[in-house]
Structure formats: C-alpha cells, structure tokens
Scaffold this active site. Structure first.
Site, PDB file in Angstrom:
ATOM      1  N   ARG A   1       0.794  -1.220   0.000  1.00  0.00           N
ATOM      2  CA  ARG A   1       0.000   0.000   0.000  1.00  0.00           C
ATOM      3  C   ARG A   1       0.828   1.272   0.000  1.00  0.00           C
ATOM      4  NH1 ARG A   1      -3.114  -3.324   1.642  1.00  0.00           N
ATOM      5  NH2 ARG A   1      -1.318  -3.920   2.838  1.00  0.00           N
ATOM      6  N   THR A   2       1.738   1.368   0.966  1.00  0.00           N
ATOM      7  CA  THR A   2       2.398   2.659   1.136  1.00  0.00           C
ATOM      8  C   THR A   2       3.211   3.017  -0.108  1.00  0.00           C
ATOM      9  OG1 THR A   2       2.448   2.233   3.492  1.00  0.00           O
ATOM     10  CG2 THR A   2       3.840   4.006   2.708  1.00  0.00           C
TER      11      THR A   2
ATOM     12  N   LYS B   1      25.612  -3.502  -0.219  1.00  0.00           N
ATOM     13  CA  LYS B   1      27.089  -3.415  -0.285  1.00  0.00           C
ATOM     14  C   LYS B   1      27.647  -2.695   0.931  1.00  0.00           C
ATOM     15  CE  LYS B   1      27.017  -2.803  -5.309  1.00  0.00           C
ATOM     16  NZ  LYS B   1      27.303  -1.795  -6.340  1.00  0.00           N
TER      17      LYS B   1
ATOM     18  N   ARG C   1      11.113   4.081   3.505  1.00  0.00           N
ATOM     19  CA  ARG C   1      10.718   3.132   4.565  1.00  0.00           C
ATOM     20  C   ARG C   1      11.954   2.352   4.973  1.00  0.00           C
ATOM     21  NH1 ARG C   1       5.612  -0.803   4.950  1.00  0.00           N
ATOM     22  NH2 ARG C   1       4.764   1.225   5.441  1.00  0.00           N
TER      23      ARG C   1
ATOM     24  N   HIS D   1       4.838   6.333  11.596  1.00  0.00           N
ATOM     25  CA  HIS D   1       4.355   6.152  10.221  1.00  0.00           C
ATOM     26  C   HIS D   1       3.424   7.337   9.913  1.00  0.00           C
ATOM     27  CE1 HIS D   1       3.187   4.437   6.536  1.00  0.00           C
ATOM     28  NE2 HIS D   1       2.824   3.228   6.916  1.00  0.00           N
TER      29      HIS D   1
HETATM   30  C1  NCD Z   1       1.165  -0.572   8.376  1.00  0.00           C
HETATM   31  C2  NCD Z   1       2.655  -0.449   8.558  1.00  0.00           C
HETATM   32  O1  NCD Z   1       3.409  -0.617   7.604  1.00  0.00           O
HETATM   33  O2  NCD Z   1       3.056  -0.134   9.665  1.00  0.00           O
HETATM   34  N1  NCD Z   1       0.811  -0.768   7.049  1.00  0.00           N
HETATM   35  C3  NCD Z   1       0.640   0.306   6.232  1.00  0.00           C
HETATM   36  O3  NCD Z   1       1.530   1.088   5.994  1.00  0.00           O
HETATM   37  N2  NCD Z   1      -0.576   0.513   5.755  1.00  0.00           N
HETATM   38  C4  NCD Z   1       0.544  -1.549   9.274  1.00  0.00           C
HETATM   39  C5  NCD Z   1       1.075  -2.929   9.285  1.00  0.00           C
HETATM   40  O4  NCD Z   1       2.020  -3.274   8.566  1.00  0.00           O
HETATM   41  O5  NCD Z   1       0.532  -3.713  10.063  1.00  0.00           O
END
Ligand code: NCD
Length: 306
Positions: free
Chosen positions: A51-52, A80, A101, A129
């Site tokens: 999703r993200t 590396k 991320r 997040h």
């Molecule tokens: C969440 C995350 O990555 O923290 N997911 C997301 O970004 N929608 C929640 C999860 O992974 O449980």
C-alpha cells in the site's frame, strides 16, 4: 517543514491545510493532473510494502510527475554496506523528493539530515508512520466531521504497531479525546507513549484485554495486525496472533455510526464478513491515503521551491 519524519512536524493548521487540499483533489482531480510535471519522486523502501509504496507512486503519477526507486534493501547499495546518509545524498542528485521506509528506527531522520531534497518517512521500524496517520486523519475527518470529542479504541499489537503510535500523537492535540487501549498484556502500548503523550496531555485512557467490553463506548475502533516481523520468537507470535478477531457478533453492542479502521494489511483481525458493513472504513483509508499523499507531495515541493 522541509521533511516529514514525525506527525508532530506538522502543526494542526498544516494538517487542516493538507486535509483541505486532499478534499479539493477528490472534488476536482483534473485541476491537479499536471501539478508536479517534470518532478521525480524516489521511493526508497528497505522494508516490504504494498500500500504505502504504491500509494506514493500512484499519488505522484496522478500529479503528473514520475517515480524511481527500489522496493527491497537487497536491490540497493545498502546490500554493499552503503550508509543511509550516503544513499540520501546520492538520491538527492536524481530526484526532487524522497519517500523512505526503513526497518531501523530513525533512518528517515538521518536521511533528512543529509539529503538536499525533502524526505518523507514512510515507516521506520516500530516507531512512526506519519503518512498512514495523515490517511487515518483524513478518514476520521470525512467520517466524523472533525477530531474533537472522540472515543477511540486501539486494538491488537499496540507495542510494535507504529501506526498506532503516530495516530495517538496526532490525536493528542485535540480536545475531548478518550483512548481505550485493547491488547494482550504482552503487547501493551509502550510506556514512553503513555507517559510523554497521554499523561503529558492529560488524556483519559483505559487499558483492557477485552474487545467485547470496550466496543459499546467507541466512536472509532482501530484494529491492527500483530507485527510478526518485530517478534523475537515465532512461538510468541503464534500464541498472540489471533488474540482479537472482529466478527459480526462482536459488533452487536457497537454504535450504529462506529467507524472501523485498520491500516492494513489484515491477517485475521477482521472477518471478511465485516467488509460489507457500512461501518467498515479500511478500504476508504487506502483511497484517502493516496489523496493525502498527493496533498503532502505538493506542499513539500512547493515549500522546497521557495
Ligand atoms: C502498516 C505499517 O506498515 O506499519 N501498514 C501500512 O503502511 N498501511 C501496518 C502494518 O504493517 O501492520
């Protein structure tokens, strides 16, 4: 604000401004189709995501920009031994904005200190997040009309669930908030968040292990997945993974306008029989996530151009 690392980097006015831009994008998508023409977003994902990452990419494409990046640490120079600081300096030569991320708490902060372009934290370990929180806030705003006088229950893995940590931080700035923390004893909210956010802001909160008992009082129920990847041993995960499963009988005493949220991915926490209930908001959250990320990319690029 040059970068977005924590949701608290945004003032409440800036959050409202992003929500208002997102609502305008939803109402008038054509107005924004060329807004980021010739701009490039780099998605640096050292940890898996559906999703993200796709949400950031779709957001940039819908603004008329383009995207480049990687989706696992193995396919980048991190394999590396390159430092996050050097990666950030390098990518600053190729792109206009970064979404990162990382499995290490604080990595996007280090990137922001070293990049010459805005950096957006797309999730750092069990920490924060902020863009999921913006998606959550847009959803709450559209479902509830604002953020005041809300009783919200957080259920599941409150220890490692970074979306819970960020959303509690964000909501702590509005009046009339009531928090119900529903988790197994082993997965309770970290005490630094209770102390620095809930107690510090005098927010009333209760802790329970019973979802059934908590449900009737809630305006919002925020379900979460048990974060397998952050467990030290598989046995504990297997014992705790199905602690809470929301199904239609559990909603019997819930409010008729309850908003059921989940950042997704879901494993077993919400039975698919709930998906057709009008109170289910989790797929709306996904869509809202794209719109609010469009608003955020626009704002950060506009600020960087000043
Ligand atoms: C969440 C995350 O990555 O923290 N997911 C997301 O970004 N929608 C929640 C999860 O992974 O449980």
């Amino acid at each position: 604000m040059k970068s977005l690392i924590s949701i608290l980097d945004l003032s409440t006015d800036e959050i409202l401004e992003l929500i208002s831009t997102a609502n305008d994008i939803i109402a008038n998508p054509d107005k924004y189709r060329e807004a980021c023409r010739y701009k490039k977003l780099a998605t640096l994902f050292f940890e898996p995501s559906t999703r993200t990452r796709l949400s950031f990419e779709a957001a940039m494409l819908e603004l008329g920009g383009s995207v480049l990046g990687f989706s696992e640490a193995n396919s980048s120079s991190a394999a590396k031994g390159e430092s996050v600081a050097d990666t950030a300096k390098t990518v600053s030569c190729y792109a206009d904005i970064i979404a990162m991320r990382h499995f290490k708490e604080g990595a996007p902060y280090v990137a922001a200190q070293n990049a010459t372009i805005p950096v957006i934290n797309a999730g750092d370990g069990g920490h924060n997040h902020p863009t999921q929180t913006l998606a959550d806030l847009l959803t709450i705003y559209r479902e509830k009309g604002g953020f005041e006088n809300i009783t919200i229950g957080f259920c599941g893995d409150l220890k490692f669930g970074r979306t819970v940590h960020s959303l509690i931080q964000a909501l702590s700035r509005y009046s009339g908030l009531n928090v119900v923390l529903i988790s197994p004893v082993e997965l309770k909210l970290p005490s630094y968040i209770k102390k620095d956010i809930l107690k510090e802001n005098k927010i009333p909160y209760t802790q329970t292990t019973s979802l059934e008992e908590a449900i009737p009082d809630l305006d919002i129920l925020y379900m979460t997945r048990v974060q397998r990847e952050r467990f030290f041993n598989e046995e504990d995960y297997l014992r705790l993974k199905d602690s809470y499963i929301l199904d239609p009988p559990k909603l019997k005493n819930a409010k008729s306008d309850l908003a059921i949220m989940h950042p997704l991915p879901r494993v077993n926490e919400i039975s698919t029989a709930i998906d057709s209930d009008p109170r289910a908001c989790y797929f709306k959250q996904v869509l809202n996530g794209k719109y609010i990320r469009m608003a955020l990319i626009l704002k950060l690029l506009q600020e960087a151009a000043k």
